[in-house]
Motif scaffolding. Structure first.
Motif, short mmCIF file in Angstrom:
data_model
loop_
_atom_site.label_atom_id
_atom_site.label_comp_id
_atom_site.label_asym_id
_atom_site.label_seq_id
_atom_site.Cartn_x
_atom_site.Cartn_y
_atom_site.Cartn_z
N LEU A 195 0.78 -1.08 0.10
CA LEU A 195 -0.06 -0.06 0.00
C LEU A 195 0.65 1.14 0.21
N LEU A 196 2.27 0.95 0.10
CA LEU A 196 3.07 2.15 -0.17
C LEU A 196 3.90 2.22 -1.26
N ASP A 197 3.43 1.36 -2.19
CA ASP A 197 4.15 0.94 -3.57
C ASP A 197 4.24 2.40 -4.19
N GLU A 198 5.44 2.65 -4.98
CA GLU A 198 5.56 3.82 -5.95
C GLU A 198 4.65 3.99 -6.83
N TRP A 199 4.13 2.98 -7.35
CA TRP A 199 3.10 3.26 -8.31
C TRP A 199 1.71 2.83 -8.33
N HIS A 200 1.47 1.79 -7.37
CA HIS A 200 0.13 1.62 -6.79
C HIS A 200 -0.32 2.10 -5.49
N GLY A 201 0.59 2.62 -4.46
CA GLY A 201 0.13 3.14 -3.26
C GLY A 201 -0.60 4.45 -3.41
N PHE A 202 -0.81 5.05 -2.27
CA PHE A 202 -1.85 6.01 -2.08
C PHE A 202 -1.06 7.29 -2.17
N HIS A 203 -0.73 7.71 -3.42
CA HIS A 203 0.39 8.89 -3.82
C HIS A 203 -0.22 10.27 -3.31
N PRO A 204 0.50 11.18 -2.81
CA PRO A 204 2.04 11.13 -2.42
C PRO A 204 2.48 10.45 -1.11
N GLY A 244 -1.14 9.96 5.76
CA GLY A 244 -1.81 9.27 4.52
C GLY A 244 -3.11 8.46 4.93
N PRO A 245 -3.81 7.96 3.87
CA PRO A 245 -5.02 7.30 4.37
C PRO A 245 -4.80 6.13 5.23
N HIS A 246 -5.72 5.87 6.05
CA HIS A 246 -5.90 4.75 7.13
C HIS A 246 -7.36 4.91 7.46
N GLY A 297 6.19 10.42 11.72
CA GLY A 297 5.03 10.74 12.64
C GLY A 297 4.49 9.75 13.22
N ALA A 298 3.26 9.71 13.60
CA ALA A 298 2.57 8.90 14.39
C ALA A 298 2.63 7.24 14.11
N PHE A 299 2.57 6.57 15.07
CA PHE A 299 2.20 4.91 14.67
C PHE A 299 0.81 5.04 14.67
N ARG A 300 -0.06 4.53 13.83
CA ARG A 300 -1.41 4.53 13.97
C ARG A 300 -2.12 3.31 13.63
N ILE A 301 -2.92 2.80 14.73
CA ILE A 301 -3.48 1.44 14.57
C ILE A 301 -4.90 1.46 14.32
N GLY A 302 -5.41 0.62 13.51
CA GLY A 302 -6.81 0.33 13.18
C GLY A 302 -7.10 -0.97 12.96
N HIS A 303 -8.58 -1.24 12.84
CA HIS A 303 -9.03 -2.69 12.52
C HIS A 303 -8.61 -3.20 11.49
N PHE A 304 -8.62 -4.31 11.13
CA PHE A 304 -8.34 -5.11 9.89
C PHE A 304 -9.04 -4.54 8.81
N ASP A 305 -8.28 -3.99 7.59
CA ASP A 305 -8.92 -3.42 6.65
C ASP A 305 -9.02 -4.24 5.46
N ALA A 306 -9.96 -5.15 5.14
CA ALA A 306 -9.98 -6.06 4.12
C ALA A 306 -10.18 -5.33 2.82
N ALA A 310 -5.92 10.87 -6.85
CA ALA A 310 -7.49 11.18 -6.65
C ALA A 310 -7.86 10.17 -5.91
N LEU A 311 -7.39 8.81 -6.00
CA LEU A 311 -7.91 7.70 -5.05
C LEU A 311 -7.54 7.96 -3.78
N THR A 312 -6.33 8.69 -3.33
CA THR A 312 -5.83 9.05 -2.11
C THR A 312 -6.99 10.24 -1.61
N ARG A 313 -7.47 11.16 -2.07
CA ARG A 313 -8.22 12.07 -1.80
C ARG A 313 -9.60 11.47 -1.65
N ARG A 314 -10.08 10.23 -2.17
CA ARG A 314 -11.36 9.96 -1.80
C ARG A 314 -11.11 9.15 -0.79
#
Length: 416
Positions: A224-233, A274-276, A299-308, A367-371
């Motif tokens: 999800l951090l991939d240079e081409w497929h992650g949520f840019h930037p 970034g998105p989480h 920055g912060a280490f952020r924890i969330g539920h399993f994101d299927a 654009a996907l990141t903004r959504r």
């Protein structure tokens, strides 16, 4: 069969522990690193309580498994020396004897790191969550000046390295101002010591290595951090999918694709902005992180539920996985409120699948990141058996289960 280990999240899913377990199999010849660099942080805790955060050495080093740093790695000799010192303190007598480095691997210098930090500071509140270690600047510089970008092999030639580092320093200084970095001559001396300590190899080495036993190919960061497929930037300057590993083995003449092993936690974490979508600040107290915390640059280490939704996107981006490793299986017992998110509410619509686009379209990814920054969890479940639930969601069997920092259990043919 060789095995490639990739994190299907934002990183920190437990790749190091999984690689350490796989590398203990008797016919494993080496761990091959195929992306990233000194910014990696793969935590391994041995059954006798030793802990090391692997950055450039492979995560099998505490068990005596050799490491090969491929041409896709970015190598920082100064950080490598500090890591070697810690490994010696943990009982690895000669860490460099377990290490080979491709001559063409990019060289990370203090000038890259200083430029990285200046550029990130200039972003102000719009920081990308960089680790501040210069890996992105190393990739950026190599793209802009391919003939002048220093490599690991250049460390063996003092005149050439002096010229390249002076040119690099001056270019960054002209663009960004004075750099907080040591003199070039001091860097060259340290890098020459690196060249004497490690074994530098050419492209034929991996061909021989692949025929000496099974390889565990260790990825860094997450899909999800991939240079081409992650949520840019909010991404890395690195290909974090299986692609680099498969390219290396194809170049080495290996006829079969390696087994693709994707790693996930029972809860989704992210270091930095970034998105989480599933982030839940109340989980932090129930799920403390002894080896992860806020970073000055990340920055912060952020924890969330399993994101299927996000993990299924990662699987699709990779072209599928053959098997899964599920870590932190003790977490649902410690935190009974832990859940799985199956769908997002985005702009008044239910989204259960993220669209996958062609690599290279960063405007589309932005654009996907903004959504996603405006998305909220909408569909939930609480599984009775987490491995079975994750297996069904991601379409692959679970072959490694981890119930704690030093408890990795093979449940199937994880290697070979």
């Amino acid at each position: 069969m060789h095995t490639t280990v990739v994190d299907l999240g934002y990183g920190d899913a437990g790749k190091g522990a999984v690689v350490a377990r796989l590398s203990r199999e008797p016919d494993v010849a080496a761990v091959v690193r195929f992306n990233g660099g000194p910014q990696a942080a793969h935590n391994v805790v041995t059954p006798d309580g030793r802990h090391h955060t692997f950055a450039q050495f492979g995560s099998g080093t505490l068990h005596g498994t050799p490491t090969h740093l491929s041409r896709f790695m970015s190598v920082d000799p100064l950080a490598l020396a500090a890591e070697a010192d810690h490994l010696r303190a943990l009982g690895v007598p000669s860490p460099y004897d377990l290490l080979t480095v491709d001559r063409t691997a990019r060289l990370v210098t203090p000038y890259h790191a200083a430029a990285n930090r200046l550029r990130e500071q200039a972003r102000g509140n719009g920081r990308h969550g960089s680790c501040g270690m210069g890996v992105g600047e190393t990739a950026r510089y190599a793209l802009a000046h391919p003939d002048d970008a220093p490599t690991a092999g250049d460390c063996a030639s003092r005149p050439r390295l002096l010229r390249l580092l002076r040119l690099l320093r001056d270019r960054f200084s002209d663009e960004l101002g004075p750099l907080d970095a040591p003199p070039v001559e001091a860097c060259v001396t340290a890098f020459a010591a690196f060249a004497r300590a490690v074994t530098l190899t050419d492209g034929a080495y991996l061909h021989r290595l692949a025929r000496g036993g099974r390889l565990v190919l260790e990825g860094a960061q997450g899909v999800l951090l991939d240079e081409w497929h992650g949520f840019h930037p909010y991404t890395t300057w690195s290909t974090t999918t299986f692609a680099n590993a498969e390219t290396l083995l194809a170049e080495a003449g290996v006829p079969d694709r390696p087994r693709r092993l994707g790693v996930v936690r029972t809860y989704t974490v992210r270091h930095g902005p970034g998105p989480h979508v599933t982030q839940d600040t109340e989980l932090a107290a129930a799920l403390p992180e002894p080896h992860n915390g806020p970073g000055r640059w990340q920055g912060a280490f952020r924890i969330g539920h399993f994101d299927a939704v996000a993990h299924a996107y990662a699987v699709e981006v990779c072209g599928g996985v053959d098997a899964l490793a599920v870590t932190h299986l003790d977490a649902p017992q410690r935190c009974p409120g832990l859940r799985i998110c199956h769908g997002y509410a985005v702009e008044g619509r239910l989204v259960e699948r993220l669209p996958v686009g062609p690599p290279g379209d960063l405007e589309r990814q932005a654009a996907l990141t903004r959504r996603l920054l405006g998305a909220r969890p909408a569909v939930w479940s609480t599984p009775q058996h987490w491995p079975s639930a994750i297996s069904a969601l991601l379409g692959a069997p679970v072959v490694v289960e981890s119930h704690g920092p030093a408890q990795q259990m093979l449940t199937g043919a994880a290697v070979g």
